[in-house]
Write a protein that holds these residues in place. Sequence first.
Motif, PDB file in Angstrom:
ATOM      1  N   MET A   9      34.822  56.238  35.911  1.00 21.56           N
ATOM      2  CA  MET A   9      33.934  55.172  35.469  1.00 21.56           C
ATOM      3  C   MET A   9      32.506  55.473  35.933  1.00 21.56           C
ATOM      4  O   MET A   9      32.288  55.865  37.073  1.00 21.56           O
ATOM      5  CB  MET A   9      34.421  53.853  36.057  1.00 21.56           C
ATOM      6  CG  MET A   9      33.658  52.655  35.613  1.00 21.56           C
ATOM      7  SD  MET A   9      34.526  51.171  36.190  1.00 21.56           S
ATOM      8  CE  MET A   9      33.197  50.060  36.300  1.00 21.56           C
ATOM      9  N   SER A  10      31.558  55.301  35.053  1.00 20.25           N
ATOM     10  CA  SER A  10      30.165  55.584  35.407  1.00 20.25           C
ATOM     11  C   SER A  10      29.480  54.330  35.942  1.00 20.25           C
ATOM     12  O   SER A  10      29.998  53.227  35.846  1.00 20.25           O
ATOM     13  CB  SER A  10      29.415  56.105  34.180  1.00 20.25           C
ATOM     14  OG  SER A  10      29.390  55.123  33.171  1.00 20.25           O
ATOM     15  N   GLY A  11      28.305  54.519  36.491  1.00 20.17           N
ATOM     16  CA  GLY A  11      27.535  53.401  37.014  1.00 20.17           C
ATOM     17  C   GLY A  11      27.026  52.510  35.898  1.00 20.17           C
ATOM     18  O   GLY A  11      27.081  52.853  34.713  1.00 20.17           O
ATOM     19  N   LYS A  12      26.523  51.337  36.292  1.00 24.36           N
ATOM     20  CA  LYS A  12      25.987  50.402  35.298  1.00 24.36           C
ATOM     21  C   LYS A  12      24.929  49.518  35.927  1.00 24.36           C
ATOM     22  O   LYS A  12      24.923  49.280  37.135  1.00 24.36           O
ATOM     23  CB  LYS A  12      27.091  49.539  34.715  1.00 24.36           C
ATOM     24  CG  LYS A  12      27.770  48.623  35.720  1.00 24.36           C
ATOM     25  CD  LYS A  12      28.874  47.802  35.078  1.00 24.36           C
ATOM     26  CE  LYS A  12      29.604  46.970  36.123  1.00 24.36           C
ATOM     27  NZ  LYS A  12      30.699  46.217  35.528  1.00 24.36           N
ATOM     28  N   PHE A  13      24.012  49.057  35.107  1.00 21.74           N
ATOM     29  CA  PHE A  13      23.043  48.054  35.503  1.00 21.74           C
ATOM     30  C   PHE A  13      23.593  46.694  35.112  1.00 21.74           C
ATOM     31  O   PHE A  13      24.105  46.523  34.011  1.00 21.74           O
ATOM     32  CB  PHE A  13      21.706  48.264  34.774  1.00 21.74           C
ATOM     33  CG  PHE A  13      20.899  49.412  35.304  1.00 21.74           C
ATOM     34  CD1 PHE A  13      20.026  49.232  36.365  1.00 21.74           C
ATOM     35  CD2 PHE A  13      21.006  50.663  34.735  1.00 21.74           C
ATOM     36  CE1 PHE A  13      19.274  50.292  36.849  1.00 21.74           C
ATOM     37  CE2 PHE A  13      20.252  51.725  35.208  1.00 21.74           C
ATOM     38  CZ  PHE A  13      19.385  51.529  36.261  1.00 21.74           C
ATOM     39  N   GLU A  14      23.486  45.731  36.020  1.00 23.02           N
ATOM     40  CA  GLU A  14      23.860  44.355  35.725  1.00 23.02           C
ATOM     41  C   GLU A  14      22.597  43.497  35.765  1.00 23.02           C
ATOM     42  O   GLU A  14      21.839  43.548  36.730  1.00 23.02           O
ATOM     43  CB  GLU A  14      24.842  43.809  36.757  1.00 23.02           C
ATOM     44  CG  GLU A  14      26.211  44.396  36.667  1.00 23.02           C
ATOM     45  CD  GLU A  14      27.187  43.771  37.638  1.00 23.02           C
ATOM     46  OE1 GLU A  14      28.390  43.977  37.433  1.00 23.02           O
ATOM     47  OE2 GLU A  14      26.773  43.092  38.601  1.00 23.02           O
ATOM     48  N   GLY A  29      30.044  53.742  40.061  1.00 19.73           N
ATOM     49  CA  GLY A  29      31.296  53.699  39.321  1.00 19.73           C
ATOM     50  C   GLY A  29      32.410  52.971  40.049  1.00 19.73           C
ATOM     51  O   GLY A  29      33.295  52.396  39.418  1.00 19.73           O
ATOM     52  N   ASN A  30      32.335  52.932  41.379  1.00 19.29           N
ATOM     53  CA  ASN A  30      33.367  52.237  42.156  1.00 19.29           C
ATOM     54  C   ASN A  30      33.039  50.761  42.373  1.00 19.29           C
ATOM     55  O   ASN A  30      33.745  50.068  43.092  1.00 19.29           O
ATOM     56  CB  ASN A  30      33.581  52.929  43.508  1.00 19.29           C
ATOM     57  CG  ASN A  30      32.367  52.852  44.415  1.00 19.29           C
ATOM     58  OD1 ASN A  30      31.329  52.301  44.064  1.00 19.29           O
ATOM     59  ND2 ASN A  30      32.489  53.426  45.595  1.00 19.29           N
ATOM     60  N   GLY A  31      31.951  50.283  41.774  1.00 18.10           N
ATOM     61  CA  GLY A  31      31.573  48.879  41.877  1.00 18.10           C
ATOM     62  C   GLY A  31      30.626  48.549  43.015  1.00 18.10           C
ATOM     63  O   GLY A  31      30.141  47.425  43.121  1.00 18.10           O
ATOM     64  N   GLU A  32      30.321  49.524  43.868  1.00 16.72           N
ATOM     65  CA  GLU A  32      29.417  49.288  44.994  1.00 16.72           C
ATOM     66  C   GLU A  32      27.979  49.157  44.501  1.00 16.72           C
ATOM     67  O   GLU A  32      27.515  49.938  43.662  1.00 16.72           O
ATOM     68  CB  GLU A  32      29.507  50.443  45.981  1.00 16.72           C
ATOM     69  CG  GLU A  32      28.664  50.257  47.209  1.00 16.72           C
ATOM     70  CD  GLU A  32      28.827  51.389  48.207  1.00 16.72           C
ATOM     71  OE1 GLU A  32      27.943  51.517  49.070  1.00 16.72           O
ATOM     72  OE2 GLU A  32      29.812  52.145  48.128  1.00 16.72           O
TER      73      GLU A  32
END
Length: 60
Positions: free
Chosen positions: A1-6, A22-25
């Motif tokens: 899973m890749s990173g994301k901007f929220e 990607g790990n949600g951190e």
Amino acid sequence: MSGKFELYNDAQGKYRFRLKAGNGEIIAVGEAYETKSGALNGIESVKKNASSADVVDTTS
């Protein structure tokens, strides 16, 4: 899973963004913006500038 901007609203109703790995951190947090478009511009600025930014170590 890749990173994301929220993109989200803080407790004062301002727009903010955070970058999650990607790990949600959470690995980065943006400032508070008055408008959604301002926050989206902040995200675009991070995307554009982060890959070429210098690391400046100001520790002792």
